[in-house]
Enzyme design. Structure first.
Site, PDB file in Angstrom:
ATOM      1  N   ARG A  47      15.766  35.921 -15.465  1.00 33.07           N
ATOM      2  CA  ARG A  47      14.942  36.424 -16.581  1.00 33.07           C
ATOM      3  C   ARG A  47      14.497  37.853 -16.285  1.00 33.07           C
ATOM      4  O   ARG A  47      14.395  38.686 -17.179  1.00 33.07           O
ATOM      5  CB  ARG A  47      13.732  35.507 -16.833  1.00 33.07           C
ATOM      6  CG  ARG A  47      12.782  36.087 -17.862  1.00 33.07           C
ATOM      7  CD  ARG A  47      11.803  35.104 -18.508  1.00 33.07           C
ATOM      8  NE  ARG A  47      11.315  34.048 -17.667  1.00 33.07           N
ATOM      9  CZ  ARG A  47      10.454  34.177 -16.643  1.00 33.07           C
ATOM     10  NH1 ARG A  47       9.986  35.381 -16.331  1.00 33.07           N
ATOM     11  NH2 ARG A  47      10.074  33.139 -15.946  1.00 33.07           N
ATOM     12  N   TYR A  99      14.187  48.285 -41.907  1.00 34.50           N
ATOM     13  CA  TYR A  99      14.972  47.051 -41.795  1.00 34.50           C
ATOM     14  C   TYR A  99      14.052  45.868 -42.108  1.00 34.50           C
ATOM     15  O   TYR A  99      12.996  45.715 -41.488  1.00 34.50           O
ATOM     16  CB  TYR A  99      15.554  46.936 -40.382  1.00 34.50           C
ATOM     17  CG  TYR A  99      16.189  45.588 -40.145  1.00 34.50           C
ATOM     18  CD1 TYR A  99      17.363  45.230 -40.792  1.00 34.50           C
ATOM     19  CD2 TYR A  99      15.590  44.654 -39.304  1.00 34.50           C
ATOM     20  CE1 TYR A  99      17.923  43.987 -40.605  1.00 34.50           C
ATOM     21  CE2 TYR A  99      16.156  43.414 -39.105  1.00 34.50           C
ATOM     22  CZ  TYR A  99      17.320  43.084 -39.762  1.00 34.50           C
ATOM     23  OH  TYR A  99      17.865  41.848 -39.578  1.00 34.50           O
ATOM     24  N   ASP A 170      15.225  53.617 -34.789  1.00 36.10           N
ATOM     25  CA  ASP A 170      16.223  52.551 -34.935  1.00 36.10           C
ATOM     26  C   ASP A 170      17.523  53.244 -35.308  1.00 36.10           C
ATOM     27  O   ASP A 170      17.708  53.705 -36.434  1.00 36.10           O
ATOM     28  CB  ASP A 170      15.772  51.561 -36.012  1.00 36.10           C
ATOM     29  CG  ASP A 170      16.744  50.399 -36.210  1.00 36.10           C
ATOM     30  OD1 ASP A 170      17.908  50.510 -35.750  1.00 36.10           O
ATOM     31  OD2 ASP A 170      16.354  49.393 -36.829  1.00 36.10           O
ATOM     32  N   LYS A 195      25.450  44.752 -33.835  1.00 40.93           N
ATOM     33  CA  LYS A 195      26.201  45.496 -34.850  1.00 40.93           C
ATOM     34  C   LYS A 195      27.348  46.277 -34.190  1.00 40.93           C
ATOM     35  O   LYS A 195      28.227  45.675 -33.616  1.00 40.93           O
ATOM     36  CB  LYS A 195      25.238  46.367 -35.647  1.00 40.93           C
ATOM     37  CG  LYS A 195      23.960  45.615 -36.100  1.00 40.93           C
ATOM     38  CD  LYS A 195      24.233  44.485 -37.075  1.00 40.93           C
ATOM     39  CE  LYS A 195      23.032  43.568 -37.309  1.00 40.93           C
ATOM     40  NZ  LYS A 195      21.820  44.237 -37.737  1.00 40.93           N
TER      41      LYS A 195
HETATM   42  C1  LIG Z   1      20.482  43.991 -37.719  1.00 39.51           C
HETATM   43  C2  LIG Z   1      19.480  45.064 -37.608  1.00 39.51           C
HETATM   44  C3  LIG Z   1      18.302  44.864 -36.873  1.00 39.51           C
HETATM   45  C4  LIG Z   1      17.942  43.542 -36.236  1.00 39.51           C
HETATM   46  O1  LIG Z   1      18.820  43.148 -35.251  1.00 39.51           O
HETATM   47  P1  LIG Z   1      19.217  41.620 -34.922  1.00 39.51           P
HETATM   48  O2  LIG Z   1      20.188  41.770 -33.831  1.00 39.51           O
HETATM   49  O3  LIG Z   1      19.764  41.031 -36.177  1.00 39.51           O
HETATM   50  O4  LIG Z   1      17.960  40.922 -34.509  1.00 39.51           O
HETATM   51  C5  LIG Z   1      17.425  45.941 -36.775  1.00 39.51           C
HETATM   52  N1  LIG Z   1      17.675  47.123 -37.368  1.00 39.51           N
HETATM   53  C6  LIG Z   1      18.792  47.331 -38.089  1.00 39.51           C
HETATM   54  C7  LIG Z   1      19.010  48.664 -38.713  1.00 39.51           C
HETATM   55  C8  LIG Z   1      19.727  46.324 -38.228  1.00 39.51           C
HETATM   56  O5  LIG Z   1      20.836  46.535 -38.958  1.00 39.51           O
END
Ligand SMILES: *Cc1c(COP(=O)(O)O)cnc(C)c1O
Length: 373
Positions: A47, A99, A170, A195
């Site tokens: 962890r 988001y 982000d 992603k």
């Molecule tokens: C998908 C996404 C998230 C969240 O990520 P997860 O892996 O689904 O928890 C945050 N910001 C953006 C821009 C995203 O596309």
């Protein structure tokens, strides 16, 4: 080193005695202590750290040009660690089209402990008037979801610095290949590694890269280790494997998306195309200055109502009707119905994650679906 080289070599930390060219998956949850009570292998308990996670964090740090990184079990838990690390009572400035998972966290989990303003961060001059004595964080998402709005990272970094605020970006839609917010003055870069970094729609993850190992990083690190929302060794292995082709995948995504955007912008069934690479995009110049390409995401407004838009997503054959993005396969979705009844996303908006199929096949597929509308 250039990103293509970094992506292939920066995670190969493990010198296996077996002579492996790539790192094995370390499933052990616990690690031997030495006679002095120390940890000669550099790890204590998985962890807290694990060789695969350390390697993943290292390659992400190198690609983003940061000081250190923390990997998480999802993008949502990565972002949440930042909100958790803020002093209770803090105020956050975040984008109006943040988001939706993060917006939901703030409104349902941090309601009562944090306060926030969701504003249009593309208008940099507007930001200062929202800064309060208890403001501690500016959170930016660029390009944004689903409107592909672009914020001026360098200009916002200056505002954050002037007011002593933490500035987090982000950067999921850009990936470390297209944009490096730390070089433009950000303190923290956040990615949903689910992603583009994962890139194959088969691993969930998130990461934060920090410009400095400061007091705030220590708090986040403690949340990562003690909260325990960490990725498994196998997740880290998959991400490291994916990162090796990231630069080439991103080139393909950008090339395909650019062609698709140019095809769609003149289509009679389309009202608008949101893609930062189009000269008509309101922040095209900023995108050109701070990004090395315009990404693989675009949104379109189809002529007509929600039913007409849904007919298009139901008629395509190569695009998969599904949420998420950044995978090799093209995805298409009617966004407002994913976000629910409180969504402000236009009812005729379709979001497209342009994959790596041949662009002529993708255009023909969408062309047929738009004709059927
Ligand atoms: C998908 C996404 C998230 C969240 O990520 P997860 O892996 O689904 O928890 C945050 N910001 C953006 C821009 C995203 O596309």
């Amino acid at each position: 080193m250039n990103p293509e080289t970094t992506a292939i070599h920066a995670a190969n930390l493990v010198k296996a005695t077996t002579g492996d060219v790539t790192s094995p998956i370390h499933l052990s949850t616990t690690f031997f202590r030495g006679e002095d009570g120390g940890y000669p292998g550099g790890h204590m308990y998985s962890r807290v750290s694990n060789p695969n996670r350390t390697a993943l964090e290292q390659v992400l740090t190198a690609l983003e040009g940061g000081e250190t990184s923390c990997a998480f079990s999802s993008g949502n838990t990565a972002g949440m660690a930042i909100f958790q690390a803020l002093k209770p009572g803090s105020h956050i400035i975040a984008p109006d089209d943040m988001y939706w998972g993060f917006k939901k966290q703030l409104m349902t989990i941090f309601e009562g402990t944090l306060t926030f303003d969701f504003i249009d961060l593309t208008v940099t001059e507007n930001i200062a008037q929202y800064i309060k004595p208890n403001t501690s964080l500016i959170w930016v998402e660029t390009p944004s979801n689903p409107l592909l709005k672009i914020c001026d990272i360098e200009a916002i970094a200056k505002i954050a610095k002037k007011h002593g605020l933490i500035f987090a970006v982000d950067s999921t839609f850009a990936s470390p290949i297209l944009q490096n917010p730390i070089a433009l003055g950000a303190d923290i870069v956040m990615h949903s590694t689910t992603k583009y970094i994962g890139g194959h729609s088969d691993v969930l993850g998130g990461a934060l890269t920090f410009a400095a190992k400061n007091e705030f990083w220590e708090k986040v690190k403690n949340i990562q280790e003690t909260g325990g929302a960490v990725p498994s060794a196998f997740d880290c292995f998959l991400l490291i494997r994916s990162i090796k082709t990231l630069a080439y995948r991103i080139k393909g995504h950008c090339g395909n998306a650019e062609k698709l955007a140019n095809y769609l912008k003149n289509h009679p069934q389309i009202e608008a195309v949101y893609y930062p690479g189009l000269v008509s995009h309101p922040q095209h110049e900023i995108a050109k200055a701070q990004m090395r390409g315009f990404g693989g995401m675009l949104s379109i407004l189809t002529k007509g109502d929600a039913a007409a838009a849904r007919k298009v997503v139901n008629s395509v054959k190569i695009f998969s009707q599904a949420t998420s993005l950044g995978g090799v396969e093209s995805l298409i979705e009617h966004r407002a119905s994913v976000e629910g009844p409180t969504s402000k996303t236009p009812q005729n908006l379709i979001r497209i994650s342009v994959g790596l199929e041949n662009i002529d096949d993708l255009i023909a597929d969408l062309d047929a679906a738009l004709a059927a509308k």
